[in-house]
Design an enzyme around this catalytic site. Structure first.
Site, PDB file in Angstrom:
ATOM      1  N   ARG A 365      37.449  21.581  94.084  1.00  0.00           N
ATOM      2  CA  ARG A 365      36.535  20.628  94.723  1.00  0.00           C
ATOM      3  C   ARG A 365      35.252  21.368  95.104  1.00  0.00           C
ATOM      4  O   ARG A 365      35.259  22.567  95.362  1.00  0.00           O
ATOM      5  CB  ARG A 365      37.174  20.021  95.977  1.00  0.00           C
ATOM      6  CG  ARG A 365      36.345  18.865  96.542  1.00  0.00           C
ATOM      7  CD  ARG A 365      36.761  18.449  97.937  1.00  0.00           C
ATOM      8  NE  ARG A 365      35.858  17.414  98.444  1.00  0.00           N
ATOM      9  CZ  ARG A 365      35.736  17.087  99.715  1.00  0.00           C
ATOM     10  NH1 ARG A 365      36.425  17.733 100.631  1.00  0.00           N
ATOM     11  NH2 ARG A 365      34.895  16.140 100.082  1.00  0.00           N
ATOM     12  N   HIS A 366      34.139  20.643  95.158  1.00  0.00           N
ATOM     13  CA  HIS A 366      32.848  21.239  95.519  1.00  0.00           C
ATOM     14  C   HIS A 366      32.854  21.750  96.960  1.00  0.00           C
ATOM     15  O   HIS A 366      33.746  21.433  97.762  1.00  0.00           O
ATOM     16  CB  HIS A 366      31.725  20.218  95.336  1.00  0.00           C
ATOM     17  CG  HIS A 366      31.959  18.950  96.109  1.00  0.00           C
ATOM     18  ND1 HIS A 366      31.797  18.844  97.472  1.00  0.00           N
ATOM     19  CD2 HIS A 366      32.385  17.724  95.699  1.00  0.00           C
ATOM     20  CE1 HIS A 366      32.086  17.622  97.884  1.00  0.00           C
ATOM     21  NE2 HIS A 366      32.459  16.919  96.818  1.00  0.00           N
ATOM     22  N   HIS A 552      35.675  16.903  92.204  1.00  0.00           N
ATOM     23  CA  HIS A 552      35.771  16.243  93.499  1.00  0.00           C
ATOM     24  C   HIS A 552      37.191  16.380  94.041  1.00  0.00           C
ATOM     25  O   HIS A 552      38.068  16.926  93.364  1.00  0.00           O
ATOM     26  CB  HIS A 552      35.377  14.776  93.340  1.00  0.00           C
ATOM     27  CG  HIS A 552      34.063  14.596  92.654  1.00  0.00           C
ATOM     28  ND1 HIS A 552      32.873  14.455  93.332  1.00  0.00           N
ATOM     29  CD2 HIS A 552      33.735  14.553  91.321  1.00  0.00           C
ATOM     30  CE1 HIS A 552      31.884  14.328  92.459  1.00  0.00           C
ATOM     31  NE2 HIS A 552      32.381  14.388  91.231  1.00  0.00           N
TER      32      HIS A 552
END
Length: 625
Positions: A365-366, A552
């Site tokens: 995930r970012h 995400h």
């Protein structure tokens, strides 16, 4: 050890080491505690010492359930000790490292003799007396060693007890249950089916071979002293998750829970749907109080971590007592006891399964996004009246990249915060320390994912060697998009001009035009499954190296489950899982090329945990009231 000495040891070991329950109870009553509350404290602490019970009562002074007449649940287990136990612990540790946690890791190695039953607090001492009497009656016929044979299926791995020895154990369990039921007025059910010692349960089928190899390192004939132990648990929280507090948390609001490092928290997964993101509501095992707490202050604990051992009966046999020799000493490493022969066996298995020799997929995930910190109106906070960007807080990015269309498009395509940039680079440095080789990098088209990929590569010192492939198919479930339309992303040209290391020659598997606003869950699952398979196909296998995918929170499940052959989760379960994934949360899959499949294993680096840091105005409380 001589037989006489062995028998003397058995007598000493099986005597109650603590004061009798009546003495403990009288001491608490003398302190002014009501009888039913004093008995509850004794039952909850194993009826060992007055100090333990008094400490429990002090901690539970604000427990709203203190007066509730809810008894503990009890179970009788036969537990191995000695060299066999050490080997089993090594298996527990190594199987978790290689294959992840399964249901067997929730409880210590044991054979279930009598499953959980309830007993009123004032009658628990009768269970102790029963265990002692029944243990004494079976001490002479208890086998010097128990026959264990390995059994394996696609969801279970463990040792089955040989018939002749199993019959003795069943008789012991039946005798205990009959006497306990009669004396303590409780319903105790002995286990009369196939007796077993579970090694792994409810694991992924593709882990079966690895677990079998590790299990074959265990010699079931190793010296072992068996102990019949009576454990209890709080019956109110049987179906809850157990969390362990990593840090202390002091409540900021009246509905929040005070936790100390090491506290255990009971959390009901079905009650979390209306809780704010990043928080859980739970009940403290230490205090009995209930409230909200930050989820990133905790980690998953084992089900049995909160259980209490009450009494045990040690079955001592002369032929198997303390047979560890100087040739195979037990050595202490990093505070834990290890058996060198088991360590050598595990090493042999590991040499066959070195993950550095395999291809891997790391889905991440970012990092922390700026609107996650400053809210949806973050853009209004950092623009002047004439539309120029300025930095109102040090966690805002120093600049925004240039784009030809309106700067307002950043509202639905926000950048990383400065902390998010730092997080991403830190993860890259950790991957570098672990000598992880990244050959390909794919990113969702959103700015925060591209920035995360760039700074991870910088931490890896690969930003001049590996370029980022922007793949629109990696975008999150469009139903969750706040604008209800697909955001206007920066173009590849704009990203390259802003110094992001973009592979401008790459053409995505799913063009931006194919993304449908408010797509169904089935459409999202289908898109995710297709894109991960196309990415794997597009990256030639070089025998080793990692494909990094930056996406995400939803990416971790939607891209790894089809890869390892698991079906998609139910949409409601999927949402619950995704909301708990923090910034830079990651999953790692490795290829078993010889078996033409992938398996999920532990990521090559640890997780990144940190606390919140609220905005501060020096005037408030310093120079002004």
């Amino acid at each position: 050890m001589a037989v006489a000495e062995t028998q003397l040891y058995a007598k000493v070991s099986n005597k109650h080491k603590s004061k009798s329950t009546s003495v403990l109870l009288e001491s608490l009553l003398a302190k002014g505690f009501p009888a039913h509350i004093a008995q509850k404290a004794l039952a909850a602490t194993g009826q060992k010492t007055i100090e333990d019970a008094a400490k429990w009562l002090h901690s539970h002074c604000n427990d709203p359930s203190l007066d509730d007449p809810i008894p503990q649940e009890y179970a009788l287990y036969l537990c191995p000790t000695g060299r066999l136990h050490n080997h089993l612990q090594e298996f527990w540790k190594e199987s978790k490292r290689q294959c992840g946690k399964n249901r067997a890791h929730e409880i210590f190695p044991h054979i279930t003799l009598c499953d959980f039953f309830t007993c009123e607090d004032q009658k628990v001492e009768l269970l102790y007396d029963t265990l002692k009497r029944v243990g004494d009656s079976f001490s002479q016929c208890f086998p010097p060693s128990i026959s264990l044979s390995l059994h394996s299926s696609t969801s279970y791995l463990g040792f089955f007890i040989g018939d002749s020895h199993a019959n003795i154990l069943r008789d012991f369990a039946l005798a205990f249950s009959s006497e306990a039921s009669a004396l303590a007025d409780c319903h105790v059910k002995p286990c009369l089916k196939q007796l077993h010692l579970t090694l792994a349960h409810k694991f992924y089928p593709h882990h079966q071979k690895t677990l079998e190899q590790l299990a074959k390192c265990i010699n079931p004939g190793e010296a072992c002293q068996w102990v019949a132990a009576l454990y209890s648990r709080d019956m109110r929280f049987v179906h809850y998750q157990t969390l362990r507090a990593l840090f202390q948390y002091k409540p900021q609001n009246i509905d929040e829970l005070m936790i100390n490092t090491g506290d255990f928290i009971y959390v009901d997964p079905t009650q979390q749907s209306d809780v704010s993101e990043g928080w859980v509501i739970g009940t403290s095992h230490r205090t009995g109080c209930r409230g909200f707490l930050p989820e990133n202050y905790t980690e998953r604990a084992n089900e049995s971590d909160t259980w209490v051992k009450h009494r045990e009966y040690v079955f001592v046999t002369a032929s198997k007592f303390f047979t560890q020799t100087e040739n195979e000493p037990k050595v202490k490493l990093n505070g834990e006891f290890h058996n060198p022969s088991m360590a050598r066996s595990v090493t042999n298995v590991l040499s066959l399964q070195n993950p550095t020799l395999r291809r891997g997929v790391l889905v991440m995930r970012h990092g922390e996004r700026v609107d996650e910190v400053f809210g949806k109106s973050w853009l209004q906070q950092c623009l002047t009246a004439d539309g120029k960007y300025y930095r109102p807080d040090l966690n805002f990015p120093s600049t925004l990249p240039k784009r030809k269309d309106s700067v307002k498009h950043f509202e639905y395509d926000p950048p990383l915060s400065c902390c998010g940039i730092f997080q991403s680079r830190l993860i890259g440095e950790a991957l570098l320390d672990q000598q992880v080789t990244v050959n390909y990098v794919y990113s969702s088209p959103v700015l925060r994912c591209i920035q995360t990929a760039q700074h991870v590569l910088q931490g890896l010192k690969l930003d001049q060697k590996v370029k980022i492939r922007v793949e629109p198919g990696l975008f999150e479930w469009t139903k969750w998009e706040a604008s209800r339309v697909i955001p206007n992303f920066m173009t590849l040209t704009e990203l390259a001009e802003a110094s992001y290391k973009i592979d401008t020659s790459y053409r995505g598997n799913f063009p931006l035009s194919s993304l449908v606003p408010s797509e169904s869950y089935e459409e999202y699952v289908s898109r995710s499954s297709a894109v991960i398979k196309q990415i794997i196909t597009a990256c030639p296998s070089k025998g080793k190296g990692v494909i990094l995918i930056v996406g995400h929170g939803s990416s971790l499940a939607s891209f790894t489950r089809p890869l390892i052959g698991l079906p998609a989760r139910d949409s409601s379960d999927f949402a619950q899982v995704v909301r708990k994934i923090p910034s830079l949360g990651m999953c790692f899959c490795e290829e078993l090329k010889e078996e033409n499949k992938w398996q999920m294993v532990n990521p090559p680096v640890k997780t990144l945990t940190h606390g919140a840091n609220a905005a501060f105005n020096w005037r408030n409380g310093i120079v002004e009231d």
